[in-house]
Design an enzyme around this catalytic site. Structure first.
Site, PDB file in Angstrom:
ATOM      1  N   MET A  69      -3.814  -7.269  -7.159  1.00 27.16           N
ATOM      2  CA  MET A  69      -3.273  -8.381  -7.936  1.00 27.16           C
ATOM      3  C   MET A  69      -4.339  -9.365  -8.402  1.00 27.16           C
ATOM      4  SD  MET A  69      -0.437  -7.089  -7.986  1.00 27.16           S
ATOM      5  CE  MET A  69       1.095  -7.877  -8.342  1.00 27.16           C
ATOM      6  N   ASN A 106       1.667   2.971  -2.597  1.00 27.71           N
ATOM      7  CA  ASN A 106       1.010   3.893  -3.540  1.00 27.71           C
ATOM      8  C   ASN A 106      -0.262   4.483  -2.932  1.00 27.71           C
ATOM      9  OD1 ASN A 106       2.372   4.037  -6.339  1.00 27.71           O
ATOM     10  ND2 ASN A 106       2.536   1.882  -5.752  1.00 27.71           N
ATOM     11  N   GLY A 154       0.787  -1.231   0.000  1.00 24.36           N
ATOM     12  CA  GLY A 154       0.000   0.000   0.000  1.00 24.36           C
ATOM     13  C   GLY A 154       0.813   1.272   0.000  1.00 24.36           C
ATOM     14  N   LEU A 214      -7.435  -9.899 -11.508  1.00 23.65           N
ATOM     15  CA  LEU A 214      -8.026  -9.354 -12.733  1.00 23.65           C
ATOM     16  C   LEU A 214      -9.468  -8.967 -12.435  1.00 23.65           C
ATOM     17  CD1 LEU A 214      -6.733 -11.891 -15.390  1.00 23.65           C
ATOM     18  CD2 LEU A 214      -5.925  -9.546 -14.966  1.00 23.65           C
ATOM     19  N   HIS A 260       1.302   0.143 -13.263  1.00 25.99           N
ATOM     20  CA  HIS A 260       1.986  -1.101 -13.615  1.00 25.99           C
ATOM     21  C   HIS A 260       3.493  -0.847 -13.664  1.00 25.99           C
ATOM     22  CE1 HIS A 260       2.346  -5.107 -15.312  1.00 25.99           C
ATOM     23  NE2 HIS A 260       3.190  -4.607 -16.211  1.00 25.99           N
TER      24      HIS A 260
HETATM   25  C1  GAR Z   1       3.503  -1.498  -7.389  1.00 25.14           C
HETATM   26  O1  GAR Z   1       4.853  -1.561  -7.737  1.00 25.14           O
HETATM   27  C2  GAR Z   1       2.620  -1.669  -8.614  1.00 25.14           C
HETATM   28  O2  GAR Z   1       3.205  -1.158  -9.767  1.00 25.14           O
HETATM   29  C3  GAR Z   1       2.494  -3.160  -8.684  1.00 25.14           C
HETATM   30  O3  GAR Z   1       2.359  -3.567  -7.341  1.00 25.14           O
HETATM   31  C4  GAR Z   1       3.119  -2.691  -6.525  1.00 25.14           C
HETATM   32  C5  GAR Z   1       2.282  -2.282  -5.330  1.00 25.14           C
HETATM   33  O4  GAR Z   1       3.064  -1.583  -4.402  1.00 25.14           O
HETATM   34  N1  GAR Z   1       1.372  -3.530  -9.463  1.00 25.14           N
HETATM   35  C6  GAR Z   1       1.379  -4.575 -10.289  1.00 25.14           C
HETATM   36  O5  GAR Z   1       2.324  -5.305 -10.437  1.00 25.14           O
HETATM   37  C7  GAR Z   1       0.069  -4.785 -11.044  1.00 25.14           C
HETATM   38  N2  GAR Z   1       0.280  -5.656 -12.148  1.00 25.14           N
HETATM   39  P1  GAR Z   1       2.401  -0.931  -3.136  1.00 25.14           P
HETATM   40  O6  GAR Z   1       1.490  -1.990  -2.514  1.00 25.14           O
HETATM   41  O7  GAR Z   1       3.532  -0.579  -2.247  1.00 25.14           O
HETATM   42  O8  GAR Z   1       1.619   0.269  -3.598  1.00 25.14           O
END
Ligand code: GAR
Length: 214
Positions: free
Chosen positions: A101, A25, A23, A103, A120
């Site tokens: 994660m 982001n 989390g 779809l 992504h």
């Molecule tokens: C991020 O790096 C995002 O780009 C990736 O998961 C991570 C989540 O990080 N998303 C994917 O791979 C989707 N295909 P976070 O939980 O620290 O935000």
């Protein structure tokens, strides 16, 4: 999205975030744009009851809900219908996938058509799907990157809103790549949400795959 948004710029855009993991982001969205007049994060959902993203949302006073696939007898479509009903009930206008994660199927995407975005960790269309950074390392690329895009019914195939590259010619591990990519994601995702809230993102009428950003 932009014309609908233009009609209601005087109030915050109601945003939901779906996240499966750490989390980070979500946290930058909370810290940088939530509750400052332009954007209100009204819901955070996860497929993982233990996702640290949920605790981050709760700490910020944001409503949360867990939609674990195992809780929905019929599987993904029932789960997505339940998520869509929850988000609709909260008046959500934009759904942000921030490390979600799973779809998403038509039960949600049709209800929120053109109103779901994803971050992504690769320069799409290269390396869609799971473990994008691992795929890029295995290929031996010298340039990595981040894409923020609209979600359509394919896997990471929707129109691109923002994209940024970083040269890491000697990268060997996922950790060192993610260190660089998270810094980019943490700038790009809040920027994309802010641009959408400003009504500054629109499809190019001459080319439906191209997104115009003012
Ligand atoms: C991020 O790096 C995002 O780009 C990736 O998961 C991570 C989540 O990080 N998303 C994917 O791979 C989707 N295909 P976070 O939980 O620290 O935000």
């Amino acid at each position: 999205m932009s014309s609908e948004r233009a009609a209601s710029l005087s109030r915050p855009l109601r945003v939901a975030v779906l996240a499966s993991g750490r989390g980070s982001n979500l946290q930058v969205l909370i810290d940088r744009i939530h509750g400052r007049g332009k954007v209100q994060i009204v819901a955070v959902g996860s497929d993982k009851p233990q996702a640290p993203a949920l605790a981050r949302a709760e700490a910020a006073g944001i409503e949360t809900h867990v939609f674990a696939t195992a809780d929905f007898g019929g599987g993904r479509s029932e789960r997505d219908a339940a998520i869509a009903a929850w988000l609709s009930g909260l008046g959500v206008e934009l759904v942000v996938l921030a490390g979600y994660m799973q779809l998403l199927g038509p039960e949600l995407l049709e209800r929120f058509s053109g109103r779901v975005i994803n971050v992504h960790p690769a320069l799409l269309p290269a390396f869609p799907g799971l473990d994008a950074v691992g795929q890029a390392l295995a290929y031996g690329v010298k340039v990595f990157g981040v894409t923020v895009h609209f979600v359509d019914d394919g896997v990471d195939t929707g129109p691109i809103i923002l994209q940024e590259a970083v040269a890491l010619p000697n990268a060997r591990t996922r950790e060192e790549v993610f260190d660089a990519l998270h810094e980019i994601e943490h700038r790009l995702l809040p920027r994309a949400v802010g641009l959408i809230a400003d009504g500054a993102v629109a499809p190019d009428p001459e080319h439906p795959r191209r997104v115009l950003v003012r």
